[in-house]
Design a protein around this motif. Structure first.
Motif, PDB file in Angstrom:
ATOM      1  N   PHE A  44       0.654  -1.259   0.116  1.00  0.00           N
ATOM      2  CA  PHE A  44       0.024  -0.063   0.055  1.00  0.00           C
ATOM      3  C   PHE A  44       0.969   1.294  -0.014  1.00  0.00           C
ATOM      4  O   PHE A  44       0.595   2.202  -0.830  1.00  0.00           O
ATOM      5  CB  PHE A  44      -0.890  -0.143   1.208  1.00  0.00           C
ATOM      6  CG  PHE A  44      -1.824   1.249   1.297  1.00  0.00           C
ATOM      7  CD1 PHE A  44      -2.999   1.541   0.432  1.00  0.00           C
ATOM      8  CD2 PHE A  44      -1.353   2.246   2.245  1.00  0.00           C
ATOM      9  CE1 PHE A  44      -3.511   2.626   0.734  1.00  0.00           C
ATOM     10  CE2 PHE A  44      -2.195   3.216   2.516  1.00  0.00           C
ATOM     11  CZ  PHE A  44      -3.282   3.576   1.608  1.00  0.00           C
ATOM     12  N   ALA A  45       2.055   1.119   0.871  1.00  0.00           N
ATOM     13  CA  ALA A  45       2.896   2.426   0.806  1.00  0.00           C
ATOM     14  C   ALA A  45       3.503   2.673  -0.305  1.00  0.00           C
ATOM     15  O   ALA A  45       3.736   3.757  -0.834  1.00  0.00           O
ATOM     16  CB  ALA A  45       3.966   2.253   1.944  1.00  0.00           C
ATOM     17  N   ARG A  46       3.919   1.544  -1.009  1.00  0.00           N
ATOM     18  CA  ARG A  46       4.727   1.621  -2.482  1.00  0.00           C
ATOM     19  C   ARG A  46       3.660   2.389  -3.446  1.00  0.00           C
ATOM     20  O   ARG A  46       4.260   3.094  -4.261  1.00  0.00           O
ATOM     21  CB  ARG A  46       5.017   0.205  -2.827  1.00  0.00           C
ATOM     22  CG  ARG A  46       6.111   0.286  -4.080  1.00  0.00           C
ATOM     23  CD  ARG A  46       6.450  -1.078  -4.377  1.00  0.00           C
ATOM     24  NE  ARG A  46       7.587  -1.468  -3.280  1.00  0.00           N
ATOM     25  CZ  ARG A  46       7.003  -2.562  -2.550  1.00  0.00           C
ATOM     26  NH1 ARG A  46       5.803  -3.332  -2.780  1.00  0.00           N
ATOM     27  NH2 ARG A  46       7.920  -3.057  -1.660  1.00  0.00           N
ATOM     28  N   ASP A  47       2.433   2.086  -3.338  1.00  0.00           N
ATOM     29  CA  ASP A  47       1.346   2.646  -4.187  1.00  0.00           C
ATOM     30  C   ASP A  47       1.178   4.077  -3.878  1.00  0.00           C
ATOM     31  O   ASP A  47       0.906   4.835  -4.693  1.00  0.00           O
ATOM     32  CB  ASP A  47       0.105   1.932  -4.208  1.00  0.00           C
ATOM     33  CG  ASP A  47       0.201   0.327  -4.777  1.00  0.00           C
ATOM     34  OD1 ASP A  47       0.939   0.116  -5.554  1.00  0.00           O
ATOM     35  OD2 ASP A  47      -0.725  -0.520  -4.548  1.00  0.00           O
ATOM     36  N   GLU A  59       5.171   8.563   6.968  1.00  0.00           N
ATOM     37  CA  GLU A  59       6.368   8.596   7.678  1.00  0.00           C
ATOM     38  C   GLU A  59       5.925   8.049   9.069  1.00  0.00           C
ATOM     39  O   GLU A  59       6.788   7.518   9.854  1.00  0.00           O
ATOM     40  CB  GLU A  59       7.111   9.743   7.914  1.00  0.00           C
ATOM     41  CG  GLU A  59       8.294  10.003   8.676  1.00  0.00           C
ATOM     42  CD  GLU A  59       9.138  11.406   8.745  1.00  0.00           C
ATOM     43  OE1 GLU A  59       9.981  11.519   9.301  1.00  0.00           O
ATOM     44  OE2 GLU A  59       8.570  12.351   7.860  1.00  0.00           O
ATOM     45  N   ARG A  60       4.709   8.499   9.537  1.00  0.00           N
ATOM     46  CA  ARG A  60       4.316   8.027  10.715  1.00  0.00           C
ATOM     47  C   ARG A  60       4.234   6.488  10.920  1.00  0.00           C
ATOM     48  O   ARG A  60       4.196   5.977  12.135  1.00  0.00           O
ATOM     49  CB  ARG A  60       2.880   8.739  11.126  1.00  0.00           C
ATOM     50  CG  ARG A  60       3.018  10.207  11.614  1.00  0.00           C
ATOM     51  CD  ARG A  60       1.668  10.761  12.242  1.00  0.00           C
ATOM     52  NE  ARG A  60       0.663  10.584  11.614  1.00  0.00           N
ATOM     53  CZ  ARG A  60       0.140  11.143  10.606  1.00  0.00           C
ATOM     54  NH1 ARG A  60       0.759  12.265  10.428  1.00  0.00           N
ATOM     55  NH2 ARG A  60      -1.018  11.114  10.099  1.00  0.00           N
ATOM     56  N   HIS A  61       3.986   5.818   9.644  1.00  0.00           N
ATOM     57  CA  HIS A  61       3.960   4.383   9.595  1.00  0.00           C
ATOM     58  C   HIS A  61       5.233   3.887   9.241  1.00  0.00           C
ATOM     59  O   HIS A  61       5.170   2.492   8.745  1.00  0.00           O
ATOM     60  CB  HIS A  61       2.591   4.098   8.559  1.00  0.00           C
ATOM     61  CG  HIS A  61       1.449   4.320   9.131  1.00  0.00           C
ATOM     62  ND1 HIS A  61       0.683   3.611   9.739  1.00  0.00           N
ATOM     63  CD2 HIS A  61       0.482   5.469   8.818  1.00  0.00           C
ATOM     64  CE1 HIS A  61      -0.675   4.061  10.124  1.00  0.00           C
ATOM     65  NE2 HIS A  61      -0.601   5.376   9.637  1.00  0.00           N
ATOM     66  N   GLY A  62       6.295   4.314   9.509  1.00  0.00           N
ATOM     67  CA  GLY A  62       7.507   4.000   9.298  1.00  0.00           C
ATOM     68  C   GLY A  62       8.141   4.046   8.015  1.00  0.00           C
ATOM     69  O   GLY A  62       9.447   3.441   7.849  1.00  0.00           O
ATOM     70  N   VAL A  63       7.559   4.808   6.990  1.00  0.00           N
ATOM     71  CA  VAL A  63       8.164   4.976   5.730  1.00  0.00           C
ATOM     72  C   VAL A  63       9.141   6.114   5.953  1.00  0.00           C
ATOM     73  O   VAL A  63       8.468   7.267   6.056  1.00  0.00           O
ATOM     74  CB  VAL A  63       7.064   5.159   4.706  1.00  0.00           C
ATOM     75  CG1 VAL A  63       7.739   5.365   3.544  1.00  0.00           C
ATOM     76  CG2 VAL A  63       6.363   3.979   4.585  1.00  0.00           C
ATOM     77  N   LYS A  64      10.271   6.110   5.590  1.00  0.00           N
ATOM     78  CA  LYS A  64      11.268   7.354   5.399  1.00  0.00           C
ATOM     79  C   LYS A  64      12.126   7.383   4.164  1.00  0.00           C
ATOM     80  O   LYS A  64      12.362   6.694   3.585  1.00  0.00           O
ATOM     81  CB  LYS A  64      12.319   7.030   6.768  1.00  0.00           C
ATOM     82  CG  LYS A  64      11.616   7.191   8.017  1.00  0.00           C
ATOM     83  CD  LYS A  64      12.551   7.133   9.372  1.00  0.00           C
ATOM     84  CE  LYS A  64      11.966   6.940  10.533  1.00  0.00           C
ATOM     85  NZ  LYS A  64      12.939   6.959  11.642  1.00  0.00           N
ATOM     86  N   GLY A 117      10.649   0.553   7.913  1.00  0.00           N
ATOM     87  CA  GLY A 117      11.525  -0.185   9.015  1.00  0.00           C
ATOM     88  C   GLY A 117      12.872  -0.225   8.690  1.00  0.00           C
ATOM     89  O   GLY A 117      13.322   0.892   8.402  1.00  0.00           O
ATOM     90  N   ASP A 118      13.287  -1.440   8.553  1.00  0.00           N
ATOM     91  CA  ASP A 118      14.751  -1.638   8.126  1.00  0.00           C
ATOM     92  C   ASP A 118      14.963  -2.331   6.825  1.00  0.00           C
ATOM     93  O   ASP A 118      16.069  -2.591   6.196  1.00  0.00           O
ATOM     94  CB  ASP A 118      15.669  -2.451   9.230  1.00  0.00           C
ATOM     95  CG  ASP A 118      14.914  -3.833   9.430  1.00  0.00           C
ATOM     96  OD1 ASP A 118      13.777  -4.055   8.838  1.00  0.00           O
ATOM     97  OD2 ASP A 118      15.501  -4.560  10.215  1.00  0.00           O
ATOM     98  N   ARG A 119      13.989  -2.155   6.016  1.00  0.00           N
ATOM     99  CA  ARG A 119      14.068  -2.557   4.670  1.00  0.00           C
ATOM    100  C   ARG A 119      13.830  -1.438   3.554  1.00  0.00           C
ATOM    101  O   ARG A 119      13.158  -0.456   4.007  1.00  0.00           O
ATOM    102  CB  ARG A 119      12.939  -3.654   4.615  1.00  0.00           C
ATOM    103  CG  ARG A 119      13.038  -4.752   5.351  1.00  0.00           C
ATOM    104  CD  ARG A 119      11.743  -5.818   5.199  1.00  0.00           C
ATOM    105  NE  ARG A 119      11.764  -7.052   5.812  1.00  0.00           N
ATOM    106  CZ  ARG A 119      10.952  -7.807   5.915  1.00  0.00           C
ATOM    107  NH1 ARG A 119      10.122  -7.810   4.939  1.00  0.00           N
ATOM    108  NH2 ARG A 119      10.970  -8.972   6.767  1.00  0.00           N
ATOM    109  N   VAL A 120      14.190  -1.827   2.404  1.00  0.00           N
ATOM    110  CA  VAL A 120      14.322  -0.691   1.559  1.00  0.00           C
ATOM    111  C   VAL A 120      12.927  -0.876   0.858  1.00  0.00           C
ATOM    112  O   VAL A 120      12.472  -1.907   0.206  1.00  0.00           O
ATOM    113  CB  VAL A 120      15.375  -0.889   0.357  1.00  0.00           C
ATOM    114  CG1 VAL A 120      15.142   0.007  -1.041  1.00  0.00           C
ATOM    115  CG2 VAL A 120      16.605  -0.484   0.971  1.00  0.00           C
TER     116      VAL A 120
END
Length: 205
Positions: A77-80, A126-131, A172-175
């Motif tokens: 969902f974040a990628r979309d 970002e609040r959901h861990g996407v940076k 998180g810690d993943r790309v």
């Protein structure tokens, strides 16, 4: 032959032989019941410790899987949503700066609304861990960057990211999406190292 001779003859020793064999093959003394209980107890203890270790490993693995599921469930969902954010950014960049300055109040409000929507979307992600990945000026890292082209630039170290075509993000810690970048080719000028070489030659003389 008398009865006494029959009794003391060769057949007498043969009659006694089975008893001797039976005595020699008698079973050894039975094991101590206490020793058997101790051995059984050790076996049960070993099985219990093994089971406890397996259960502990299972608990840790389950906790890790649940944590990962919570952290990365929104990856697709974040990628979309990043694709939507990219389109908002392209729309803003498509408007020349001079046109923005000369635009009337309605157009300016529209552009401001698009910018606010983009910022709000990225803030929510970002609040959901996407940076966002800070790529420009960093050394090229294939784990976080995707090189699109090389830029001849002798003023910066070789393999330095000098342009960002599309921003990259992590979750998180993943790309989540690698940054698409332009990488410097050439490195520092060779002339910069000349003074040091000259000084070295002078010392040698």
């Amino acid at each position: 032959m008398t009865d006494e001779a029959k009794t003391n003859g060769p057949d007498a020793s043969a009659a006694e032989k089975p008893e001797t064999v039976a005595a020699e093959t008698a079973p050894a003394e039975e094991a101590n019941p206490l020793d058997l209980l101790k051995a059984e107890n050790e076996d049960l203890r070993d099985k219990f410790l093994r089971l406890a270790a397996e259960m502990d490993n299972l608990r840790r693995r389950t906790e890790r899987e649940v944590k990962d599921a919570k952290a990365y469930a929104a990856s697709s969902f974040a990628r979309d949503m990043l694709a939507v954010s990219d389109n908002l950014r392209r729309a803003l960049e498509a408007v020349p700066a001079e046109l923005k300055e000369a635009a009337d109040a309605v157009v300016k409000s529209l552009l401001e609304g698009v910018e606010m929507t983009e910022r709000s979307m990225l803030s929510t992600l970002e609040r959901h861990g996407v940076k966002k990945i800070d790529a420009e000026g960093e050394k090229f890292d294939p784990n976080f960057h995707q090189a699109m082209y090389e830029v001849p630039n002798p003023n910066v170290p070789n393999n330095t990211v000098v342009q960002v075509v599309q921003a990259g993000y992590t979750i998180g810690d993943r790309v989540l999406r690698p940054a698409m970048v332009g990488v410097a080719k050439g490195g520092p000028k060779a002339a910069e190292a000349a003074p040091a070489d000259t000084a070295g030659e002078a010392k040698g003389d």
